[in-house]
Scaffold this motif. Sequence first.
Motif, PDB file in Angstrom:
ATOM      1  N   ARG A  25     -57.317 -25.884  23.433  1.00  0.00           N
ATOM      2  CA  ARG A  25     -58.187 -26.123  24.654  1.00  0.00           C
ATOM      3  C   ARG A  25     -59.081 -27.398  24.186  1.00  0.00           C
ATOM      4  O   ARG A  25     -59.780 -27.838  25.077  1.00  0.00           O
ATOM      5  CB  ARG A  25     -58.993 -24.868  24.778  1.00  0.00           C
ATOM      6  CG  ARG A  25     -58.023 -23.674  25.031  1.00  0.00           C
ATOM      7  CD  ARG A  25     -58.890 -22.371  25.177  1.00  0.00           C
ATOM      8  NE  ARG A  25     -58.058 -21.228  25.326  1.00  0.00           N
ATOM      9  CZ  ARG A  25     -57.791 -20.694  26.557  1.00  0.00           C
ATOM     10  NH1 ARG A  25     -58.501 -21.406  27.534  1.00  0.00           N
ATOM     11  NH2 ARG A  25     -57.118 -19.793  26.575  1.00  0.00           N
ATOM     12  N   LEU A  26     -59.260 -27.770  22.935  1.00  0.00           N
ATOM     13  CA  LEU A  26     -60.198 -28.854  22.796  1.00  0.00           C
ATOM     14  C   LEU A  26     -59.596 -30.203  23.087  1.00  0.00           C
ATOM     15  O   LEU A  26     -58.328 -30.430  22.879  1.00  0.00           O
ATOM     16  CB  LEU A  26     -60.346 -28.974  21.192  1.00  0.00           C
ATOM     17  CG  LEU A  26     -61.056 -27.596  20.591  1.00  0.00           C
ATOM     18  CD1 LEU A  26     -61.107 -27.618  19.177  1.00  0.00           C
ATOM     19  CD2 LEU A  26     -62.591 -27.604  21.095  1.00  0.00           C
ATOM     20  N   THR A  27     -60.232 -31.118  23.728  1.00  0.00           N
ATOM     21  CA  THR A  27     -59.955 -32.438  24.018  1.00  0.00           C
ATOM     22  C   THR A  27     -59.851 -33.181  22.563  1.00  0.00           C
ATOM     23  O   THR A  27     -60.206 -32.909  21.561  1.00  0.00           O
ATOM     24  CB  THR A  27     -60.664 -33.188  24.939  1.00  0.00           C
ATOM     25  OG1 THR A  27     -61.961 -33.408  24.245  1.00  0.00           O
ATOM     26  CG2 THR A  27     -61.158 -32.473  26.128  1.00  0.00           C
ATOM     27  N   LEU A  28     -58.944 -34.260  22.835  1.00  0.00           N
ATOM     28  CA  LEU A  28     -58.773 -35.122  21.565  1.00  0.00           C
ATOM     29  C   LEU A  28     -60.256 -35.620  21.043  1.00  0.00           C
ATOM     30  O   LEU A  28     -60.465 -35.587  19.736  1.00  0.00           O
ATOM     31  CB  LEU A  28     -57.781 -36.458  21.629  1.00  0.00           C
ATOM     32  CG  LEU A  28     -57.806 -37.495  20.582  1.00  0.00           C
ATOM     33  CD1 LEU A  28     -57.300 -36.679  19.286  1.00  0.00           C
ATOM     34  CD2 LEU A  28     -56.965 -38.345  21.007  1.00  0.00           C
ATOM     35  N   ASP A  29     -61.233 -35.828  21.903  1.00  0.00           N
ATOM     36  CA  ASP A  29     -62.616 -36.634  21.447  1.00  0.00           C
ATOM     37  C   ASP A  29     -63.115 -35.357  20.959  1.00  0.00           C
ATOM     38  O   ASP A  29     -64.025 -35.607  19.918  1.00  0.00           O
ATOM     39  CB  ASP A  29     -63.296 -36.918  23.022  1.00  0.00           C
ATOM     40  CG  ASP A  29     -62.746 -38.295  23.254  1.00  0.00           C
ATOM     41  OD1 ASP A  29     -61.997 -38.899  22.525  1.00  0.00           O
ATOM     42  OD2 ASP A  29     -63.028 -38.818  24.383  1.00  0.00           O
ATOM     43  N   GLU A  30     -63.037 -34.141  21.354  1.00  0.00           N
ATOM     44  CA  GLU A  30     -63.764 -33.028  20.880  1.00  0.00           C
ATOM     45  C   GLU A  30     -63.359 -32.687  19.455  1.00  0.00           C
ATOM     46  O   GLU A  30     -64.219 -32.548  18.566  1.00  0.00           O
ATOM     47  CB  GLU A  30     -63.731 -31.633  21.547  1.00  0.00           C
ATOM     48  CG  GLU A  30     -64.571 -31.921  23.050  1.00  0.00           C
ATOM     49  CD  GLU A  30     -64.004 -30.874  24.037  1.00  0.00           C
ATOM     50  OE1 GLU A  30     -64.857 -30.525  25.174  1.00  0.00           O
ATOM     51  OE2 GLU A  30     -62.825 -30.233  23.917  1.00  0.00           O
ATOM     52  N   GLN A  43     -69.904 -27.114  24.720  1.00  0.00           N
ATOM     53  CA  GLN A  43     -70.635 -26.297  25.526  1.00  0.00           C
ATOM     54  C   GLN A  43     -69.737 -25.754  26.687  1.00  0.00           C
ATOM     55  O   GLN A  43     -69.777 -24.261  26.739  1.00  0.00           O
ATOM     56  CB  GLN A  43     -71.710 -26.836  26.135  1.00  0.00           C
ATOM     57  CG  GLN A  43     -72.823 -27.411  25.345  1.00  0.00           C
ATOM     58  CD  GLN A  43     -74.027 -28.032  25.720  1.00  0.00           C
ATOM     59  OE1 GLN A  43     -73.899 -28.436  26.895  1.00  0.00           O
ATOM     60  NE2 GLN A  43     -75.016 -28.294  24.987  1.00  0.00           N
ATOM     61  N   ARG A  44     -68.834 -26.567  26.928  1.00  0.00           N
ATOM     62  CA  ARG A  44     -67.688 -25.755  27.948  1.00  0.00           C
ATOM     63  C   ARG A  44     -67.093 -24.652  27.611  1.00  0.00           C
ATOM     64  O   ARG A  44     -66.787 -23.642  28.266  1.00  0.00           O
ATOM     65  CB  ARG A  44     -66.719 -26.986  28.570  1.00  0.00           C
ATOM     66  CG  ARG A  44     -65.685 -27.370  27.526  1.00  0.00           C
ATOM     67  CD  ARG A  44     -64.936 -28.488  27.993  1.00  0.00           C
ATOM     68  NE  ARG A  44     -63.845 -28.938  27.266  1.00  0.00           N
ATOM     69  CZ  ARG A  44     -62.686 -28.475  26.861  1.00  0.00           C
ATOM     70  NH1 ARG A  44     -62.696 -27.368  27.779  1.00  0.00           N
ATOM     71  NH2 ARG A  44     -61.775 -28.828  26.219  1.00  0.00           N
ATOM     72  N   LEU A  45     -66.997 -24.678  26.186  1.00  0.00           N
ATOM     73  CA  LEU A  45     -66.039 -23.435  25.642  1.00  0.00           C
ATOM     74  C   LEU A  45     -67.019 -22.436  24.843  1.00  0.00           C
ATOM     75  O   LEU A  45     -66.513 -21.309  24.373  1.00  0.00           O
ATOM     76  CB  LEU A  45     -64.906 -23.963  24.495  1.00  0.00           C
ATOM     77  CG  LEU A  45     -63.888 -24.837  25.058  1.00  0.00           C
ATOM     78  CD1 LEU A  45     -62.886 -25.287  24.106  1.00  0.00           C
ATOM     79  CD2 LEU A  45     -63.222 -24.071  26.157  1.00  0.00           C
ATOM     80  N   GLY A  46     -68.248 -22.501  24.924  1.00  0.00           N
ATOM     81  CA  GLY A  46     -69.290 -21.932  24.296  1.00  0.00           C
ATOM     82  C   GLY A  46     -69.135 -21.931  22.844  1.00  0.00           C
ATOM     83  O   GLY A  46     -69.455 -20.591  22.077  1.00  0.00           O
TER      84      GLY A  46
END
Length: 979
Positions: A25-30, A43-46
Amino acid sequence: MTAQTPPFRDSQLPFAKRIDDLLSRLTLDERVAMLHQFGPAVQRLGIAAFRTGQEALHGVAWMGPATVFPQAVGLGATWNEELVRRIGEAVSTEVRAMRSRDDRVGLNIWAPTVNLLRHPLWGRNEEGYSEDPKLTSAIATAYTRGLRGDHPAYWRTAPVLKHWLAHNNETDRATASSSVRPRVLHEYDLRAFRETVEAGAVAGVMPAYNLVNGRPNHVSPYLAEQLRAWTDQDLLVCSDAGAPSNLVDSEHYFDTHEEATAAALLAGVDSFTDHGTDNAQIVARVQEALRQGLLAETDIDAAVRRQLSVRFRLGEFDPLLDPYADTKDFDTPAHRALAREAAEQAIVLLKNDGGLLPLIQEGIPGGEGTTTGEGTPTGEGIPGGVGPRIAVVGLLADECKLDWYSGTLIHRSTPLEGLYDRFGADRVDFAEGVDRVRLKTSDGSYLSVPRADDAGEEVRGAGGALDPALLAGRTDLPPLTSDDVGTELALIDWGGGVLTFRAPDGRYLSVAEDGFVRASADQPGGWVVQETFRLEPRGSQEGGHGNGHLLQHVGTGRYVSVTADGVKVADENPAVLELELTARGEDAVAHAAASADVVLVVAGNDPHINGRETEDRTTLALPAHQQRLLDAARAANPRTALILTSSYPYAIDTTSLPAVLWTAHGGQAAGTALASVLAGDVSPAGRLPQTWYASDAELPGLLDYDVIGGRQTYLYFEGTPLFPFGHGLSYASFAYADLAARVDEESARVTFTVTNTGDTAADEVAQLYGRPVSPSVPRPRRELLAHRRVHLPAGTTTELAFELPLSALEFWDVAHGTRRLEPGGYELLAGASAEDIRLSATIDPAGTPPAPRPVLERGLRSADFDEQRGAEIVDRTKLSGDAVTPAGPDPAGPDSAELVYRACDFGPAARSVTVEVAGEGTLELALDDGPAIAHLDIAPTTGPYAYTSVTSPFAASGVHDLRIELRGPLRLAHVGFSG
């Protein structure tokens, strides 16, 4: 769980599946952003922000008030795993309690330090547990178990071991390379890490700044080849601060930061501690490394997975199930009692001739008290007995020192305060022993300290009392000035020319960012200590001496100058100062000592000065000023005991001292604990965790990491130590008997009895050592196999039983690249120290006989030598492998080295030799003690990693020792033979 709840939030699923889901669920940038020490929230995943790293070496550090336990080397001196486990529990409980009110407190603990205390001049000696890998791993395992907690799924905190690997020097620590031969690597340096990791309570490791065998630890192949092979658990590798940038900036190991970052990540680093809280640089480097093809997304995922594994184990994603989430226990009575117990157990009685100690006993002046069977003094006057009239003197007598990794004291107890409480202030006289001086300028004026109340009420705490903790580093306090009278200052000489000055109200002279000198520090401290100075004879910069002195500020390197605005440090116009001595410390000490029944000289170090992180010591000697105080006390009163309170060993002359005692800086309860031991309320039972050498001449070079070849530590040292490893005396006496040993296929069961033959209850630390009777290679003179600290009432006996795996008797066989149990007899030695052996027995386990090196089949890795002269191990390539090179000019010739390989089997006939080598020079090969039979000239290659193969005729058959002489700046990686 609802249909909309993502699987990573499902507490019923295994952690591995939840991590898989979250990663997807995490983007590469995240994911890339998570690689920095300060990972931002998603924040979008809490998902909350997460930081790696919370210092908690002997209590929670850098986050304000906390319970402060003895320094790590003091915890090592307890030889008590159960105690240290409880300390780990208390520390991690306070971490959780502090976290509940301050989310800056991290749960990923950067502790303990398991670097072995190989060299007592190492500046960070205070941070380790012992010079012995067995004792170090036992204490470290106990501490990590306490930090982790005992829940099967969730961890109270996640400890990371420091500092991987072979790190014992602060001198050039970011560029120096530790040359570590395979036997030392496997039998010594790796062992403390391995046994602690295998115990299962470790979350990861932190690589050290230094290089090992020419390769930075942050790109070490051992992270994958060794560390992660020891456990199936995900281990988090956190870089040391600034180390990723050091790979380019100071070590020059890589040309670009993108290459360096990629190499570290591929080697196994998962969290990059660099540029403080700003993750932009690391994120940019990783992204550019991805763009250049130096990294793949799967490499990012591997590192992030290991981070997430720790976060799940810490209960971050299951707050309702986390058993530690609501922890509130902080500075509890139990924690205070534990700090005192630890300080008491860490005290080591080194010498007690004539029974000067304890102070309350029959037969000494003022010692009217008697002792019960449990060692508790009773008598009239002071509860617990009346002691003698005591003079307590010395620079550490009224100090409770902290180190760089200490928390802020909530409670404090100095030796003087402890003795006041235990014996009564009317029976204790005090003389610090500092010199008193005035600093006179060339115009006849004197340096003057403004009154404390001139600073204003804002520097005062509750009730209007001066709060020194608020003063250090302030720029709104008035600086020193000059006037006709001046201020009498306490001059404290810490040795090596390093001085501190203290105003009459207790404030130390300090330099703030604006350069002005103020009396504004409660203690010397900080990453750069701003309270230390040096006096230089006037004209010394030009080689002259002149009259007067220049006062140099150590922290900035600048000199004190007197200006119209006040006293400051500057690059020009230094003030020429004369020291007017108004009182000598020795005189005060002699006066106090002369009228006392017993004199206690409290000496030692300030953990921020002359030996600390970034600074190694230069000598084992006690600083000259403190030696003078000791001499003055001893001359005035022969009933003088030396109490060393220090982070490391000293070499001292104990000949005319009836009693000597050592303790590491003991934390908040240091003084109370010391008074209890001195009075006899507690019998001392600490034991030395490292050898105390008699002089500097017995020490190896600071960068000589070859404990075998250099005959280092108690394992190999052949001299007579001042005090041996494991040494420590008691107020009781102990007898050992009935040693028995039984061997089966995998272990040996050893039993013996210990009896308290004294008249007071006490702890004994029973130690079991082993050594091979007739080893085929150099082995330790004796090696700690097991130990146990036991409490014995007077007259009682206990049987101790130890189950020893036979693997504890193995060594690393360089001929075959594996551990091996050599057949033959092994002595088991039971006693009270490494040199105080009371019982012995011999066992004869089955082992694997030695076999010659199969050099025709496998050749020789150059680093697998048995002996060497003038050689240094370096990196074969930047990714992996070792090579050997001459370490430098040698008496046998410029840039020469010799390697010896024992028992090489050349088969029926070896006819040629091929060497893999880089650089340029010559190689000569000889058999046994004969002349050279092969000579190879190595033409220059294009670089240190540009290897070439050179072949020469070589005639040998059967088994021989092989000697290889290297000359010139070449790197030998491998030697092969063909028939």
